[in-house]
Design a protein around this motif. Sequence first.
Motif, PDB file in Angstrom:
ATOM      1  N   GLU A 219       0.827  -1.211   0.000  1.00 49.27           N
ATOM      2  CA  GLU A 219       0.000   0.000   0.000  1.00 49.27           C
ATOM      3  C   GLU A 219       0.860   1.260   0.000  1.00 49.27           C
ATOM      4  O   GLU A 219       0.572   2.230  -0.692  1.00 49.27           O
ATOM      5  N   PHE A 220       1.944   1.207   0.772  1.00 47.98           N
ATOM      6  CA  PHE A 220       2.807   2.388   0.823  1.00 47.98           C
ATOM      7  C   PHE A 220       3.454   2.652  -0.540  1.00 47.98           C
ATOM      8  O   PHE A 220       3.480   3.784  -1.028  1.00 47.98           O
ATOM      9  N   LEU A 221       3.940   1.587  -1.165  1.00 44.76           N
ATOM     10  CA  LEU A 221       4.587   1.753  -2.473  1.00 44.76           C
ATOM     11  C   LEU A 221       3.573   2.213  -3.517  1.00 44.76           C
ATOM     12  O   LEU A 221       3.838   3.127  -4.302  1.00 44.76           O
ATOM     13  N   ALA A 222       2.394   1.583  -3.502  1.00 47.56           N
ATOM     14  CA  ALA A 222       1.364   1.944  -4.485  1.00 47.56           C
ATOM     15  C   ALA A 222       0.953   3.404  -4.308  1.00 47.56           C
ATOM     16  O   ALA A 222       0.627   4.088  -5.283  1.00 47.56           O
ATOM     17  N   GLY A 223       1.008   3.887  -3.075  1.00 48.92           N
ATOM     18  CA  GLY A 223       0.672   5.282  -2.812  1.00 48.92           C
ATOM     19  C   GLY A 223       1.622   6.252  -3.503  1.00 48.92           C
ATOM     20  O   GLY A 223       1.323   7.433  -3.651  1.00 48.92           O
ATOM     21  N   ASN A 224       2.795   5.765  -3.921  1.00 53.14           N
ATOM     22  CA  ASN A 224       3.761   6.629  -4.603  1.00 53.14           C
ATOM     23  C   ASN A 224       3.743   6.481  -6.123  1.00 53.14           C
ATOM     24  O   ASN A 224       4.555   7.081  -6.813  1.00 53.14           O
ATOM     25  N   LEU A 225       2.802   5.657  -6.619  1.00 51.52           N
ATOM     26  CA  LEU A 225       2.756   5.446  -8.074  1.00 51.52           C
ATOM     27  C   LEU A 225       2.356   6.713  -8.823  1.00 51.52           C
ATOM     28  O   LEU A 225       2.706   6.886  -9.983  1.00 51.52           O
ATOM     29  N   SER A 226       1.595   7.573  -8.143  1.00 50.89           N
ATOM     30  CA  SER A 226       1.209   8.814  -8.828  1.00 50.89           C
ATOM     31  C   SER A 226       1.908  10.017  -8.205  1.00 50.89           C
ATOM     32  O   SER A 226       1.386  11.125  -8.195  1.00 50.89           O
ATOM     33  N   HIS A 227       3.109   9.793  -7.689  1.00 49.65           N
ATOM     34  CA  HIS A 227       3.912  10.879  -7.122  1.00 49.65           C
ATOM     35  C   HIS A 227       4.169  11.933  -8.190  1.00 49.65           C
ATOM     36  O   HIS A 227       4.260  11.618  -9.371  1.00 49.65           O
ATOM     37  N   ARG A 228       4.316  13.202  -7.774  1.00 47.88           N
ATOM     38  CA  ARG A 228       4.500  14.252  -8.781  1.00 47.88           C
ATOM     39  C   ARG A 228       5.866  14.162  -9.461  1.00 47.88           C
ATOM     40  O   ARG A 228       6.087  14.730 -10.525  1.00 47.88           O
ATOM     41  N   LYS A 229       6.818  13.445  -8.840  1.00 45.95           N
ATOM     42  CA  LYS A 229       8.134  13.315  -9.474  1.00 45.95           C
ATOM     43  C   LYS A 229       8.259  11.966 -10.183  1.00 45.95           C
ATOM     44  O   LYS A 229       8.009  10.917  -9.591  1.00 45.95           O
ATOM     45  N   ARG A 230       8.701  12.041 -11.422  1.00 46.93           N
ATOM     46  CA  ARG A 230       8.776  10.835 -12.235  1.00 46.93           C
ATOM     47  C   ARG A 230       9.765   9.813 -11.659  1.00 46.93           C
ATOM     48  O   ARG A 230       9.502   8.617 -11.670  1.00 46.93           O
ATOM     49  N   THR A 231      10.921  10.272 -11.138  1.00 45.46           N
ATOM     50  CA  THR A 231      11.907   9.327 -10.601  1.00 45.46           C
ATOM     51  C   THR A 231      11.289   8.490  -9.482  1.00 45.46           C
ATOM     52  O   THR A 231      11.613   7.312  -9.334  1.00 45.46           O
TER      53      THR A 231
END
Length: 691
Positions: free
Chosen positions: A577-589
């Motif tokens: 869940e934590f990792l998936a929460g970063n799938l739409s992070h504003r930074k591409r890296t």
Amino acid sequence: MPEGMTVLSNGRLLSEEKDAHGLIAARWLQDKPHANYLISLVAGYFKKVEDHHRDIPLAFYTPTSEIGEAPGSFRDTKDIMAFFEQEIGVPYPWAKYYQVCVNDFVAGGMENTSITTLTDDTLFTSATENIRDSQGLVAHEMAHQWFGDLVTCKDWSDIWLNEGFATYYDALYDAHKNGRNSMLYGFYQTARFITGVTNDTNAIVRRIYDSPDQMFDFLAYPKGSWVLRMLRSQLGEDLYRRCIRTYLERHQFDNVVTEDLRAVIEEFSGRSYDQFFDQWVYHAHHPELEVNYGWDEKTKLAKVTVKQTQPISEQVLLFHFPLAVRFKSPTGLADRQVNVSEKEEDFYFALSEAPQIVRLDPDFTLLAKIKFELPTAMLHAQLADRDDVIGRLLALEQLAAKKDKETVAKLNQALNGDPFYGVRIEASKALRSIHSDEALEALLESTNQSDARVRRQVIADLGGFYRQSACHSARQVLDSEKNPDILAAALRALGGYAKPEAPEAVLKFLNAPSYRNELADAAIAAMRSQDDPVFIPPLVETLAQREAEFTSRGFAQALGTLGYLARNEEKKDRVREFLAGNLSHRKRTIQLAAINALATLGDPKAIAALEKSATAARESPERSAAEKALADLRAARKPVDDFKNLRQEVLDLQKANRDLRKELDDLKKKVDAARAKPGETNPKKKRALGK
Ligand SMILES: [Zn+2]
């Protein structure tokens, strides 16, 4: 732009005016010609520090929160410009020189005309002592203002005319500021790197390459720099300077190819440099020499045999080069010079007595891989020669392969007593590679170095020993050391030990405050080496609560570590869940890191989330990473799911096919539409031709 923002570009600022909506319009003018890849526009919230050289304004911009570190990175700028003007003989050609640090920059620096962009990774605090500086980067990018911007390589085939020069003039400034030994150590390191690359059949200048990126390689940078070093040594400093100055003046604001440089050199020297450029620039590789030395006491003749052993081919030539040989004895030194041009040659030198030291290329002006094995006594004499830093470094290379106690004692002496830090660093590395009990003892006794660069090296080399005493030493460093770079080295070393005290120390540093969160990065790297799931909950907590303190790269690596640590866990929900929460992070890296971390985690429940990332624009890195992650996860899924997988894959393919067909239809329509109106385009063409 909104008020409070800064906009920077090439040339000089003409005006900044507020319009009716309260927005600021900035006008910049670059009135001298330059190549289009050097156009730059930077906008954002910045602060700056300023200075000037003659009437040239100098400034260094950073994001607002990082202005405190700007003076450290800016400090050499003025001195570098003064040095380059004198060394190059052509005044700085542009209206100003600004450097601007930005977050998440794609490279170390980009030499846009009069407005260099730099990575904010170059910023540092004084807590790192002399380990970090921005001198090399600042000098390299500024050298490009002449070599790259004032004269620009005609195409990527000649990119060494940009990068080789920038690398070389950075080295010349290093000698000016830090002394000749510092520069020599730099060339020593690049020569080791270049001659360590096997099977390189590429010439510096070549016309065949798949993408421009490939041309920005070790041939363009360090080997290009070495070519200039050899040229300068063969021409002599004054003649070299006159050639370079003329080359710049003759081609300023224009394009250049290697032949333009050669033409000036031949014109001024009155000699042919055809062979020089042919073997070093238009053909690949470097001489590989096997050298043997013998002394005949009866005739007082020294015999030196030089064999060229590089495999000769269409790409690699037999080399022709001048070679200096220096003989040292208690009563003095004798310098001789020979020309090497054969596959194997014997050279005889009449001397008054047997030399204690025999040195080939003592000024280190030949790029070559030289195998010249000497008896231990001669190596010890060479290591003790205070006037010859390269000789000492070369002696260390051979001594690193010996194990006798006398050698270890000499290395210990060098590590603790050599006047040059680079020799102390290499002595530490040599002790690590000897790897005996005595070598370990010597390193353990040597952790108390006043030069931070050497101190860090000793800590790192101790990490190469899997011993209780070495682990204990890393632990002690963590208690007593203040320098964050050295603490980070100790943490990484500690990560390699399966000892009960390691996890506790690592956890302590996970939340220790440090500039750009360097210590947390090192603690997370140590967690990965430890590969212990006990770190998962504290790591998730830190990443969730302190993300803002990490650099993008640090945070991305942490996500990767999280997926790695949890990959064998029964319950993966929290991490997934934590990792998936970063799938739409504003930074591409960070998006990319989250995708890859989910692939490493190996939880099929992530498939639904990853499918969303797989709908990103075609050929985007996110999409290809997500597609790969999905393929991995599906391949690893249990056979029961196979039918469902297959069905999903068919559905995906059908959708992709529909998308493609629609694009094809659109394209067809556009082509048809363009063809339908021939009467409009043809007359125009005719008119244009008639002018
Ligand atoms: Zn460059």
